[in-house]
Structure formats: C-alpha cells, structure tokens
Design a protein around this motif. Structure first.
Motif, PDB file in Angstrom:
ATOM      1  N   MET A   1      26.219 -16.513 -55.005  1.00 54.39           N
ATOM      2  CA  MET A   1      26.163 -17.922 -54.683  1.00 54.39           C
ATOM      3  C   MET A   1      26.298 -18.134 -53.173  1.00 54.39           C
ATOM      4  N   GLN A   2      26.902 -17.179 -52.478  1.00 54.30           N
ATOM      5  CA  GLN A   2      27.102 -17.345 -51.037  1.00 54.30           C
ATOM      6  C   GLN A   2      25.795 -17.557 -50.275  1.00 54.30           C
ATOM      7  N   PRO A   3      24.729 -16.787 -50.533  1.00 49.83           N
ATOM      8  CA  PRO A   3      23.478 -17.052 -49.809  1.00 49.83           C
ATOM      9  C   PRO A   3      22.942 -18.463 -50.062  1.00 49.83           C
ATOM     10  N   VAL A   4      23.100 -18.952 -51.270  1.00 51.79           N
ATOM     11  CA  VAL A   4      22.644 -20.301 -51.603  1.00 51.79           C
ATOM     12  C   VAL A   4      23.454 -21.326 -50.815  1.00 51.79           C
ATOM     13  N   PHE A  99      19.410 -22.407 -60.568  1.00 46.99           N
ATOM     14  CA  PHE A  99      18.879 -22.431 -61.927  1.00 46.99           C
ATOM     15  C   PHE A  99      17.583 -23.221 -62.007  1.00 46.99           C
ATOM     16  N   LEU A 100      16.719 -22.793 -62.888  1.00 46.03           N
ATOM     17  CA  LEU A 100      15.456 -23.496 -63.114  1.00 46.03           C
ATOM     18  C   LEU A 100      15.655 -24.752 -63.956  1.00 46.03           C
ATOM     19  N   ASN A 101      16.664 -24.747 -64.806  1.00 45.45           N
ATOM     20  CA  ASN A 101      16.832 -25.819 -65.789  1.00 45.45           C
ATOM     21  C   ASN A 101      18.174 -26.520 -65.675  1.00 45.45           C
ATOM     22  N   VAL A 117      14.726 -16.517 -60.882  1.00 43.21           N
ATOM     23  CA  VAL A 117      14.494 -15.176 -60.348  1.00 43.21           C
ATOM     24  C   VAL A 117      13.445 -15.175 -59.240  1.00 43.21           C
ATOM     25  N   GLY A 118      12.764 -16.297 -59.050  1.00 42.61           N
ATOM     26  CA  GLY A 118      11.844 -16.433 -57.928  1.00 42.61           C
ATOM     27  C   GLY A 118      12.570 -16.411 -56.591  1.00 42.61           C
ATOM     28  N   LEU A 119      13.880 -16.553 -56.627  1.00 44.65           N
ATOM     29  CA  LEU A 119      14.684 -16.498 -55.404  1.00 44.65           C
ATOM     30  C   LEU A 119      15.069 -15.069 -55.042  1.00 44.65           C
ATOM     31  N   LEU A 120      14.607 -14.121 -55.858  1.00 46.05           N
ATOM     32  CA  LEU A 120      14.901 -12.707 -55.617  1.00 46.05           C
ATOM     33  C   LEU A 120      13.624 -11.963 -55.275  1.00 46.05           C
ATOM     34  N   ASP A 121      13.757 -10.972 -54.426  1.00 44.17           N
ATOM     35  CA  ASP A 121      12.630 -10.108 -54.073  1.00 44.17           C
ATOM     36  C   ASP A 121      12.310  -9.218 -55.268  1.00 44.17           C
ATOM     37  N   ASP A 122      11.036  -9.188 -55.687  1.00 45.73           N
ATOM     38  CA  ASP A 122      10.634  -8.419 -56.871  1.00 45.73           C
ATOM     39  C   ASP A 122      10.939  -6.936 -56.741  1.00 45.73           C
ATOM     40  N   GLU A 123      10.727  -6.387 -55.570  1.00 48.01           N
ATOM     41  CA  GLU A 123      10.890  -4.937 -55.396  1.00 48.01           C
ATOM     42  C   GLU A 123      12.346  -4.517 -55.241  1.00 48.01           C
ATOM     43  N   SER A 124      13.071  -5.201 -54.375  1.00 47.89           N
ATOM     44  CA  SER A 124      14.433  -4.763 -54.079  1.00 47.89           C
ATOM     45  C   SER A 124      15.484  -5.436 -54.957  1.00 47.89           C
ATOM     46  N   GLY A 125      15.179  -6.625 -55.489  1.00 46.22           N
ATOM     47  CA  GLY A 125      16.167  -7.376 -56.251  1.00 46.22           C
ATOM     48  C   GLY A 125      17.130  -8.143 -55.359  1.00 46.22           C
ATOM     49  N   LYS A 135      13.427 -23.565 -51.288  1.00 51.05           N
ATOM     50  CA  LYS A 135      13.956 -24.353 -52.401  1.00 51.05           C
ATOM     51  C   LYS A 135      15.130 -25.214 -51.939  1.00 51.05           C
ATOM     52  N   ALA A 136      16.019 -24.640 -51.145  1.00 47.67           N
ATOM     53  CA  ALA A 136      17.153 -25.411 -50.632  1.00 47.67           C
ATOM     54  C   ALA A 136      16.653 -26.562 -49.766  1.00 47.67           C
ATOM     55  N   LYS A 137      15.666 -26.298 -48.935  1.00 45.91           N
ATOM     56  CA  LYS A 137      15.110 -27.337 -48.063  1.00 45.91           C
ATOM     57  C   LYS A 137      14.536 -28.477 -48.884  1.00 45.91           C
ATOM     58  N   GLN A 138      13.827 -28.154 -49.954  1.00 46.54           N
ATOM     59  CA  GLN A 138      13.219 -29.184 -50.800  1.00 46.54           C
ATOM     60  C   GLN A 138      14.282 -30.039 -51.496  1.00 46.54           C
TER      61      GLN A 138
END
Length: 160
Positions: A1-4, A99-101, A117-125, A135-138
């Motif tokens: 949650m800290q990065p958010v 969360f999405l919902n 999970v769109g907030l995570l890098d697919d390769e590294s996680g 997303k935060a900006k929006q």
C-alpha cells in the motif's frame, strides 16, 4: 500500500498547486459502528495509563484494553477554501486505486476484493509506477473536479 499512498499524496500536492484550495492532513481513529463514547473514552484512558504504568501493571491494563472495541487508524485530507471545508478519507482513496471493484465492495457486503493487477509489472511482479501514477492521477483529478469552484482566483491566493 505504501507505493499507492506515495503516489496519492504526490498527486494531491500537484492538484492543490493548481487550485485555490488549501490542504492539510490529520490522523484519525475509526471506531466500529455502535461503539459508545464511554468505550472510546475508556480506551483512551487505558492507553494513557499504560504509558505511565509500571512493568507489573501493564499486562492487566492491556488485558482490559483488549476487552474494548478497537479503533482502526485513518488518515484524512482536510481541504479548505474560505468557509468551505471538505474531508477526504485517504485510505478510502487508496482502496479505490488498489482495487478494481471498490465501489461494488462498498455497496454489497461480502463482495471479495479484486486487486488491480494492472498496477503490477507482468514480468517482474513489481509495482508498475507509470500505471500506478496514471490511476492515482485520474482518481485524484476526479476528486478535485467535483470540488466547488474557488471564490478567489489562484493568482490572488499566493498573496495570503
């Protein structure tokens, strides 16, 4: 949650710079529904007593404290423009980002959280900082767009 939380606070700062609103922050305690003022007072008094108690007294005081409803820490943004005041629960905004919902979860008790999970890098996680920032900006922009318009132009606010 800290990065958010980091991206949330940074985007709030940017939006505050572009508006006439002034912002400050405060820690709050959220009590479970139905918690009486007496129980809240007793909780506070026991915490004070623990801070002053001897090592022998602490276990009994902690046991009494555990019998009471427990508050959840919160953090709020206090927005002010003249005599207008608006409070924004920052943990709620963090949940909207994570969360999405989140709104559905609020409306329907027992709805499981769906992590974005769109907030995570697919390769590294790891956190995808670009996606998280967007997303935060929006979401922060949406909050600020719903605020009443300032009575005093931004240029005049710098003189205060």
């Amino acid at each position: 949650m800290q990065p958010v939380f980091i991206r949330l606070i940074d985007n709030i700062r940017k939006n505050l710079e572009e508006t006439g609103w002034k912002g400050s922050y405060r820690d709050v305690q959220r009590w479970p529904d139905g918690t009486s003022p007496e129980a809240q007072y007793r909780f506070q008094k026991l915490q004070e007593e623990i801070a002053q108690a001897s090592a022998e007294e602490v276990p009994g005081l902690r046991q009494a404290l555990e019998q009471l409803p427990q508050p959840v820490p919160g953090y709020e943004l206090l927005l002010q423009d003249g005599d207008r005041h608006i409070t924004v629960d920052l943990w709620e905004v963090c949940y909207q980002i994570c969360f999405l919902n989140y709104e559905e979860m609020q409306q329907t008790l027992g709805t499981p959280a769906i992590v974005d999970v769109g907030l995570l890098d697919d390769e590294s996680g790891d956190v995808d900082w670009n996606q998280l920032d967007e997303k935060a900006k929006q979401i922060v922009s949406d909050i600020f767009s719903k605020l009443p318009k300032s009575d005093v132009p931004l240029a005049d606010k710098s003189d205060e």
